[in-house]
Write an enzyme that holds these catalytic residues in place. Structure first.
Site: not given
Ligand code: URA
Length: 428
Positions: A85, A164, A171, A186, A190
């Site tokens: 990620h 999320d 946000r 967040s 996930k």
């Protein structure tokens, strides 16, 4: 679940207090169900941004977001799984060559990706520029593709960490993206819910990243690595430079083309370097130590995995990619050495040209974006093309050019230039 009052939770954090486990569990659950209103959650997010959370609160917040939805399970697969990620950057197309490369090394890569918002691009938007390719897969299709091809890049289903999904959208419009507890929870909620066997994080640092300085990027990386490790998910992070955009192009189809160049054994050296660095970390995480990813790039097997991955999701890897209708050249104003090309300026220009979206529901232009013809350290000549802007809509060129004003420096010819490292640190 113990009942709380939203205003009492907001005030506790507003006044610098610590939220209890029971307050966190309740507020995430009640927000997901719509009982805590958007304006209340936005006040709480701002209080968290201003006053922070300790590691225990962040871990509980992450668990509560995981518990808001389903957990996936890849344990039936015959290969180990590893995911990567990135916290988001400009020209960051690394997932595209990386997922098939790691699959070609015998590891399965379940890559749940997002769309771009603001100046950072989204992997799904990039892949959707390939004719026929679809981002939505059922869990069964995803598992079958992971077994047969070894790599999947697709949208996270609605069932994964729905808290999320709501909170991230909130946000984004309330100036509360850059809070380390909120970013860390967040991303990690996930990834933990997704069920990957191990995880490699690419934490971006610099003008084009959410974290502008190394100290904050390190804090974010350490927070995420601790969350993963405590949840039984082996996690490492690389801190990588995002003051200069990656590669030579930012924009959806433009980045797919550059990724295919990398898979064909060419492509810009920084994209190749980062792809191989992350692939090495992913193989380490998956316990595979007898394959050199550079060999899999060189022998064409990563390209074969790319074609199989695109075809499995309905795309045609041989089809011509969309090209923007119009282009506009920005010439070098003077001769000399390019010493700076600012990632944020390039990202914003690409966004204004139509590569990104201002609101979630906006469409993106597949062909829009920016190509730069020199990288920091290169010598440029006055009048030569420095950047080429692409858009379907020529009215967008003026604002994009204005965005790039001040976005690069050209120093006197023969100025010494020492390149900074791409990989700045490793956290495990
Ligand atoms: N990516 C995410 O998924 N969440 C954030 O908060 C920031 C980047």
């Amino acid at each position: 679940m113990e009942q709380h009052d939203a205003v009492e939770v907001i005030i506790a954090k507003r006044d610098g207090g610590r939220l209890s486990d029971s307050q966190i569990d309740w507020v995430i659950d009640a927000y997901t169900r719509g009982e805590v209103a958007e304006e209340q959650m936005s006040a709480l997010a701002m209080a968290i941004l201003l006053n922070g959370m300790d590691r225990g609160e962040i871990a509980r917040w992450t668990d509560a977001m995981i518990a808001s939805g389903e957990r996936m399970d890849f344990s039936s697969l015959s290969r180990p799984t590893v995911d990567k990620h990135s916290t988001g950057g400009v020209g960051d197309k690394i997932t595209l060559p990386l997922a098939p490369l790691v699959a070609a090394c015998g590891v399965a890569v379940p890559q749940l990706s997002g769309r771009g918002l603001g100046h950072t691009g989204g992997t799904l938007d990039k892949l959707e520029s390939i004719p026929g390719w679809r981002a939505s897969l059922s869990n069964e299709e995803m598992l079958a593709q992971l077994e047969s091809v070894g790599a999947v890049v697709c949208a996270a289903g609605a069932g994964l960490a729905p808290a999320d999904k709501k909170l991230y959208a909130l946000r984004d419009v309330t100036g509360t993206v850059e809070a380390i507890p909120l970013i860390a929870s967040s991303i990690m909620s996930k990834k933990i819910a997704e069920g990957t066997g191990s995880l490699v994080l690419d934490v971006k640092v610099g003008t084009g990243a959410f974290m502008k300085d190394l100290a904050r990027a390190r804090e974010l990386a350490e927070t995420m690595v601790a969350l993963g490790t405590d949840a039984g998910l082996p996690t490492v992070a690389l801190l990588t430079d995002m003051s200069t955009p990656l590669g030579l192009a930012a924009g959806n189809a433009l980045e797919v083309a550059e990724s295919v160049d990398v898979l064909a054994g060419g492509g810009p050296s920084d994209v190749v370097e980062l792809t191989l660095a992350l692939a090495g970390e992913m193989l380490l995480g998956a316990g595979v130590d007898d394959v050199d990813p550079a060999d899999r790039l060189a022998d064409g097997s990563a390209m074969d995995a790319w074609r199989a991955m695109i075809r499995a999701q309905g795309g045609d890897p041989e089809a011509a990619l969309p090209v923007a209708r119009e282009s506009h050249v920005v010439a070098a104003p003077t001769s000399g050495v390019l010493t700076r090309l600012d990632a944020m300026a390039v990202g914003l220009a690409a966004w204004r040209l139509g590569a990104g979206r201002a609101r979630k529901e906006d469409p993106v232009q597949a062909g829009a974006g920016v190509v730069w013809h020199a990288r920091p350290g290169d010598t440029v000549t006055a009048g030569q093309p420095l950047l080429t802007l692409h858009s379907d809509d020529p009215d967008r060129f003026d604002r994009a050019v204005a965005t790039l004003d001040g976005g690069f420096d050209i120093a006197a010819p023969d100025t010494a230039y020492s390149p900074s490292s791409l990989v700045l640190d490793r956290i495990d």
